[in-house]
Write an enzyme that holds these catalytic residues in place. Structure first.
Site, PDB file in Angstrom:
ATOM      1  N   ASP A  69      -2.869   2.618  -6.055  1.00  0.00           N
ATOM      2  CA  ASP A  69      -1.813   2.647  -5.050  1.00  0.00           C
ATOM      3  C   ASP A  69      -1.750   1.427  -4.148  1.00  0.00           C
ATOM      4  O   ASP A  69      -1.030   1.434  -3.169  1.00  0.00           O
ATOM      5  CB  ASP A  69      -1.929   3.922  -4.207  1.00  0.00           C
ATOM      6  CG  ASP A  69      -3.264   4.004  -3.488  1.00  0.00           C
ATOM      7  OD1 ASP A  69      -4.166   3.217  -3.814  1.00  0.00           O
ATOM      8  OD2 ASP A  69      -3.399   4.849  -2.595  1.00  0.00           O
ATOM      9  N   GLU A  70      -2.482   0.388  -4.423  1.00  0.00           N
ATOM     10  CA  GLU A  70      -2.318  -0.813  -3.611  1.00  0.00           C
ATOM     11  C   GLU A  70      -2.559  -2.073  -4.427  1.00  0.00           C
ATOM     12  O   GLU A  70      -3.289  -2.044  -5.425  1.00  0.00           O
ATOM     13  CB  GLU A  70      -3.226  -0.784  -2.376  1.00  0.00           C
ATOM     14  CG  GLU A  70      -4.692  -0.615  -2.672  1.00  0.00           C
ATOM     15  CD  GLU A  70      -5.557  -0.736  -1.413  1.00  0.00           C
ATOM     16  OE1 GLU A  70      -5.262  -1.582  -0.556  1.00  0.00           O
ATOM     17  OE2 GLU A  70      -6.532   0.009  -1.311  1.00  0.00           O
ATOM     18  N   ASP A 116       0.855  -1.177   0.000  1.00  0.00           N
ATOM     19  CA  ASP A 116       0.000   0.000   0.000  1.00  0.00           C
ATOM     20  C   ASP A 116       0.897   1.234   0.000  1.00  0.00           C
ATOM     21  O   ASP A 116       1.680   1.433   0.926  1.00  0.00           O
ATOM     22  CB  ASP A 116      -0.882  -0.029   1.265  1.00  0.00           C
ATOM     23  CG  ASP A 116      -2.018   0.964   1.177  1.00  0.00           C
ATOM     24  OD1 ASP A 116      -2.156   1.622   0.124  1.00  0.00           O
ATOM     25  OD2 ASP A 116      -2.771   1.076   2.159  1.00  0.00           O
TER      26      ASP A 116
END
Lengths: 383, 372
Positions: free
Chosen positions: A100-101, A7
């Site tokens: 983003d993860e 993350d």
């Protein structure tokens, strides 16, 4: 012990700080214009209480010195791709959850890399920092559920491992709201049943959980034992497509809203066509000036990917919504998706013009494919 | 209230009640069945506020009275009791519970006051007639497959029952359509039905009412008003609201000028369609029909999974035609044919196709082609 969750830390803000060193020790908020909401706040702004999804004016009240940056989505997409490429050097099984993860399955890669997953993941964050210039947190465990919890434990720049042997002891006193996907309503339902921690949940019989929480019950039973059978899948199917827009100024003007419904329907339709999928459920989302959220959905008899049908359905939902504007946000979505193979190909006995409109749309698509997006537009797109 | 009743009779009444009860509802009393015992008879009443069913069954009533209890739980209990059991139900006024006993099994169930149970307001019916079960069964069985599930056009979510002019005079007619296919089924006009106002009978009502029609000898009393419809046998009365909307003018979508005639054995046709459709993706199977003199070639081409083709000997004398259909729609209309050959009448590959059984125009089906 090979499932990892990566993350990025305050992703958009980190990218902005990377590209503009002057921002490094200032509170930075990424958000759309003066009316939007916070999409990301850097850790300095978070100390002041700024959170993502918070309305901008509220964020500015909490942190007046913050530097507000308009998001640069194309840059974020580019950075996200670079991060993903690094992850894919470790394993082909990378399942992105958003820009983003992502989950990674590193099971069985120790021989290949000559090092256990934990070492490789530490290298990954190091390379992200050195080669791309952003930081991330890693959670490593034996399934997705625990990996995701772990990545959040020491954030930012965290690295946490939850082993099989310590799973029970770890979960024991943790609140069940840690379970991803349990919102305030779910939490309330659990609390009504006297379930606050995983230990509480563990005391429940499997059948009783099923009776009380339906399909969710079985999953809860497994999660309380730290079990999660979901696989990391690099080809996770899309569940819905939606587009929304927050207006610069609140509006109650029917014509303006109609124009937005059309443009959003067209965007959703374009994405569906690009992916070769069609959907059976159309959703309309409205947010009023006082932040009340209204969603309306309607299921069609058969799946569609046509902008015309999505628009007509969404417009019908708007007309029947029974909510007075002004509105600050409007969204259109398509779900219950399936391959588009047979969609929109049977005419309508009761609406002979539907076939003509579909033909016109197919012709429009061809013209655009050849001469570009702006080559041909509907009049209502200009409203 | 206290009465005893044989398990089979109880199960029949309670299962009818629990199927009307809506699974997810926010008003607790609507999950319950209202039982009223008096004079050697018990009535079981259930409703979802749109449909109400009342089943009257003889029982040994020891103490008259009434109460309500969860329809689903009672149904499950009775279902699990051994066949032939004598079931005793008695309300304990002190505890407000209902005791259900059979052999050595005892249950104590929570009740809700009978006063809270909503009873559907009775209404004046414009038309009352009676109809043999097989005739009603045919009207609804042959039309219900075409009922729409689309919420936008809610007025298509049912079967339109009305009086219509056919070649031989007035008929009782049922029509259903979802825009892709349409079914129109006629029956002789029963005496007293002349004044019937056209009503749209909702899908769920069609399903519930169907359970009253299994007995060939039964005569069903039908009552219709602008807002309600009622179907009754001596034991069971089903009352339902009708869909408040205008059914579209279906007559203009039934093609009258289709001249290209195909005659084919319906069962053979249906199994061939089913076979070739196997290779196609599940939800949207497109089947192509190529017609030549006395020859029909069915084919499916699914780029991802494969292709299939089958040839059938048919009666066809017109010029060559290629037309595509959704396999599901073809199978559904072909399965309505039970005595003679299926007769298809085509126009062009873009126009609606008509299907009927032999020369019988008392049941016709229209299906829209699919672009292939």
């Amino acid at each position: 012990m090979g499932i990892a969750h990566m993350d990025c830390d305050a992703f958009y803000a980190s990218v902005e700080k990377r590209d503009n060193p002057e921002l490094a020790d200032k509170p930075v908020i990424i958000g759309g214009g003066r009316r939007g909401v916070v999409s990301t706040a850097c850790y300095i702004a978070r100390i002041k209480g700024v959170r993502s999804a918070m309305p901008m004016f509220q964020a500015m009240k909490l942190c007046p010195e913050a530097v507000v940056v308009r998001g640069r989505m194309e840059v974020y997409v580019e950075v996200s791709r670079a991060v993903r490429a690094l992850m894919e050097e470790l394993t082909p099984e990378v399942e992105p959850l958003s820009l983003d993860e992502a989950f990674m399955d590193l099971t069985g890669t120790a021989r290949l890399h000559g090092a256990p997953p934990a070492v490789m993941l530490a290298q990954l964050v190091k390379r992200m920092r050195e080669e791309i210039g952003i930081t991330g947190s890693i959670g490593l465990s034996h399934n997705k559920f625990l990996a995701k919890i772990a990545s959040d434990l020491d954030k930012p720049q965290g690295f946490a491992v939850i082993g099989a042997a310590e799973t029970d002891a770890f979960l024991q006193d943790k609140p069940v709201r840690m379970i991803f996907g349990i919102g305030p309503a779910g939490q309330e339902a659990l609390e009504t049943a006297g379930i606050r921690t995983f230990a509480d949940l563990r005391r429940w019989d499997r059948a009783d959980l099923g009776a009380r929480f339906g399909s969710m019950g079985d999953r809860l039973w497994h999660l309380s034992r730290g079990q999660d059978p979901r696989k990391v899948s690099s080809r996770a199917p899309v569940k819905s497509i939606s587009n929304e827009t927050t207006f610069h100024d609140d509006t109650a003007d029917g014509d303006v809203l109609d124009g937005h419904i059309w443009r959003l329907s067209e965007k959703v339709s374009d994405r569906a066509k690009a992916k070769g999928i069609a959907g059976r459920v159309v959703t309309l989302k409205l947010k009023t000036a006082d932040f009340a959220l209204v969603t309306r959905r309607l299921s069609l008899g058969d799946a569609t990917q046509m902008a015309d049908r999505i628009y007509r359905t969404a417009k019908g939902l708007y007309d029947a919504a029974g909510v007075r504007g002004p509105f600050r946000l409007l969204g259109v979505g398509l779900s219950d998706l399936e391959p588009a193979e047979g969609a929109d190909r049977t005419g309508d006995l009761l609406d002979p013009n539907a076939g003509k409109r579909a033909d016109a749309e197919r012709a429009t698509d061809k013209i655009r494919a050849r001469f570009g997006e702006g080559a041909i537009l509907k009049g209502r797109a200009l409203r | 209230m206290k009465f005893s009743i044989e398990r089979a009779a109880l199960l029949k009444a309670v299962s009818q009640a629990q199927s009307v009860v809506e699974r997810r509802n926010t008003i607790p009393i609507l999950a319950n069945v209202l039982m009223e015992a008096a004079d050697a008879e018990v009535s079981f009443r259930a409703t979802d506020l749109d449909i109400e069913v009342v089943d009257k069954t003889p029982a040994q009533v020891e103490r008259a009275g009434a109460t309500t209890v969860s329809a689903v739980i009672l149904n499950e209990i009775v279902r699990k009791l051994p066949d032939g059991a004598l079931v005793q139900l008695s309300e304990e006024p002190a505890t407000g519970r209902l005791t259900v006993s059979a052999g050595r099994s005892h249950f104590s169930l929570a009740t809700l006051p009978k006063e809270d149970f909503p009873v559907m307001a009775s209404s004046e019916y414009a038309s009352n007639f009676s109809c043999k079960a097989p005739a009603l069964r045919r009207l609804f069985d042959k039309s219900k497959f075409a009922i729409s599930t689309e919420e936008t056009r809610y007025y298509l979510n049912g079967v339109y029952m009305h009086v219509a002019d056919a070649e031989g005079g007035k008929v009782l007619r049922c029509v259903a359509t979802d825009g892709h296919r349409l079914a129109r089924v006629d029956a002789d006009l029963p005496e007293g039905a002349e004044t019937l106002p056209g009503v749209i009978v909702p899908r769920k009502t069609v399903g519930e009412m169907r359970k009253l029609l299994d007995d060939d000898e039964a005569t069903i009393a039908v009552s219709v008003s602008e807002t309600k419809v009622r179907f009754a046998t001596p034991g069971i009365t089903l009352t339902s609201k009708v869909i408040d909307g205008t059914f579209p003018d279906y007559t203009r979508v039934i093609p009258t000028g289709n001249t290209r005639k195909l005659e084919v054995d319906a069962a053979e046709f249906a199994s061939a369609v089913d076979r070739v459709a196997t290779v196609s993706s599940e939800r949207s199977r497109a089947v192509k029909l190529q017609l030549d003199e006395d020859r029909l070639v069915l084919s499916v081409n699914a780029p991802d999974s494969g292709a299939a083709e089958e040839e059938l000997a048919v009666a066809y004398g017109d010029e060559r035609l290629e037309i595509g259909f959704n396999a599901k729609y073809l199978l559904e209309i072909a399965s309505q044919v039970d005595r003679e050959n299926a007769v298809f009448l085509f126009n062009s590959s873009g126009d609606p196709t008509l299907m009927r059984e032999g020369n019988d125009t008392s049941a016709v089906y229209v299906v829209m082609p699919m672009r292939v």
